[in-house]
Scaffold this active site. Structure first.
Site, PDB file in Angstrom:
ATOM      1  N   THR A   1       0.637  -0.739  -0.108  1.00  0.00           N
ATOM      2  CA  THR A   1      -0.131   0.177  -0.059  1.00  0.00           C
ATOM      3  C   THR A   1       1.060   1.312   0.081  1.00  0.00           C
ATOM      4  OG1 THR A   1       0.171  -0.402   2.252  1.00  0.00           O
ATOM      5  CG2 THR A   1      -1.955  -0.997   1.494  1.00  0.00           C
ATOM      6  N   LYS A   2       1.791   1.568   0.069  1.00  0.00           N
ATOM      7  CA  LYS A   2       3.161   1.761  -0.167  1.00  0.00           C
ATOM      8  C   LYS A   2       3.437   3.192  -1.359  1.00  0.00           C
ATOM      9  CE  LYS A   2       2.594   1.771   4.628  1.00  0.00           C
ATOM     10  NZ  LYS A   2       2.102   1.377   5.105  1.00  0.00           N
ATOM     11  N   ASN A   3       4.127   3.993  -1.253  1.00  0.00           N
ATOM     12  CA  ASN A   3       4.429   4.459  -2.510  1.00  0.00           C
ATOM     13  C   ASN A   3       5.626   3.518  -2.955  1.00  0.00           C
ATOM     14  OD1 ASN A   3       3.609   6.473  -0.966  1.00  0.00           O
ATOM     15  ND2 ASN A   3       3.964   8.010  -1.941  1.00  0.00           N
TER      16      ASN A   3
END
Length: 375
Positions: free
Chosen positions: A180-182
């Site tokens: 879910t992170k960049n």
């Protein structure tokens, strides 16, 4: 259904994974782990980094490194993921929760000092949505009271405070590369060590409490059990995936910032001024890494109606953290804290879809539906 998140793959991940496999070493600290370490230390200026299997593991290592013991007190925000607290609860610490800011879900830096007692050992700050806390203020408080500072920078890759990378201020910092992170590796994390007194011991804790890393560098003729520890290092296959992402960091960030800006230009001056919806706040001392775009509704009823409306129109938007100080686990330790703004964000915040492959057409559809809801 337009999803809330979709992991982005650059195309080189499988190529690098095959290269890692062909190297004959796919356990921890292989060629791609070293490449990732070099990237972070040279490109972002971190003193020393160690990849971990998760940000949770990095936080647990930090708790061990600063020697948290039963009875120690640790100050942190209530509006955060449970891992921030669990890492210190596992060592026996008592958590003192800080309220959120009025203008931002991040911790209220002005509320920290009143929670400090003779038992306080550390401040664990969270850069919510990748937006920096006021690091000058936090570091001044920590220095005055001789406290450790640990940055939970799970969401803060490629984000800065006054031109210095987040994760480089505290004694230690933890990053996440969850899907879910960049920047992602599926699961994965990183410990940043900015205080040289922790460097050697961090390697030992990460390698099950052994001096195995020193052995492979030829610094000792055999390795053994010298400290507490666990298996915190990831496979080089995970590092191979991560390195492909790091090579595309600028491209990924530019795209995410474009999407973030599209939302903001559509909503600012409309939702905030006409409908009392709170929009993201980026203080002057902070940069925006476009980790998320959120709306804060007037109340819980409005949020529930908005989420339902968006889902009925094929858009998956989600809320975020539940107040940790009101969790069933913590209630036994709660002493009646009133954290008004933490509860407000817990009840009212909505996160909108934001991922690399979100098309301009889909984003325009999302924006149109939200504006129609408020009209």
């Amino acid at each position: 259904m337009i999803p809330f998140n979709k992991p982005y793959v650059t195309g080189k991940e499988t190529e690098y994974i095959q290269e890692a496999v062909a190297s004959g070493k796919i356990s921890g600290d292989g060629i791609f782990t070293k490449k990732c370490h070099t990237f972070f230390e040279t490109q972002l200026g971190f003193q020393k980094v160690l990849l971990t299997t998760s940000c949770t593991d990095a936080l647990e290592m930090a708790a061990i490194l600063i020697d948290i013991k039963p009875g120690d007190e640790v100050i942190m925000p209530s509006y955060t993921f449970v891992s921030t607290a669990n890492a210190f609860i596992l060592r026996g610490a008592k958590i003192k929760f800080v309220d959120s800011r009025t203008d931002h879900p991040g911790m209220d830096e002005d509320a920290i000092e009143k929670l400090i007692t003779h038992k306080t050992k550390a401040i664990v700050l969270v850069h919510y949505a990748g937006v920096a806390c006021d690091m000058d203020k936090v570091m001044d408080i920590a220095k005055q009271h001789d406290l450790f500072v640990i940055e939970d920078a799970a969401q803060a890759i490629d984000s800065y405070y006054k031109d210095k990378a987040l994760g480089s201020f505290g004694h230690l910092a933890a990053f996440s590369f969850h899907e879910t992170k960049n920047i992602i590796s599926g699961e994965g994390g990183m410990l940043v060590i900015n205080d040289e007194r922790f460097e050697q011991r961090a390697e030992i804790i990460r390698e099950k409490g052994t001096n195995r890393s020193a052995f492979f560098r030829g610094e000792v003729d055999k390795y053994g059990w010298v400290d507490m520890g666990s298996s915190f290092l990831p496979s080089d296959i995970i590092a191979a995936f991560l390195y492909a992402q790091l090579e595309s960091l600028k491209e990924i960030q530019n795209k995410r910032k474009e999407i973030w800006t599209n939302y903001d230009q559509a909503f600012r001056g409309v939702l905030d001024e006409k409908h009392e919806v709170q929009l993201p706040c980026i203080p002057k001392f902070a940069t925006n890494n476009a980790h998320m775009y959120y709306l804060v509704c007037k109340d819980k009823k409005e949020r529930k109606a908005l989420l339902k409306y968006l889902k009925e129109n094929g858009i998956l938007a989600v809320f975020h953290y539940l107040s940790l100080h009101k969790s069933s686990f913590y209630k036994a330790n709660c002493h009646g804290e009133e954290l008004t703004y933490t509860d407000f964000y817990s009840d009212c915040l909505v996160r909108l879809p934001l991922f690399y492959e979100l098309t301009s057409q889909d984003q325009a559809f999302i924006i149109g539906k939200i504006l129609k809801f408020y009209r």
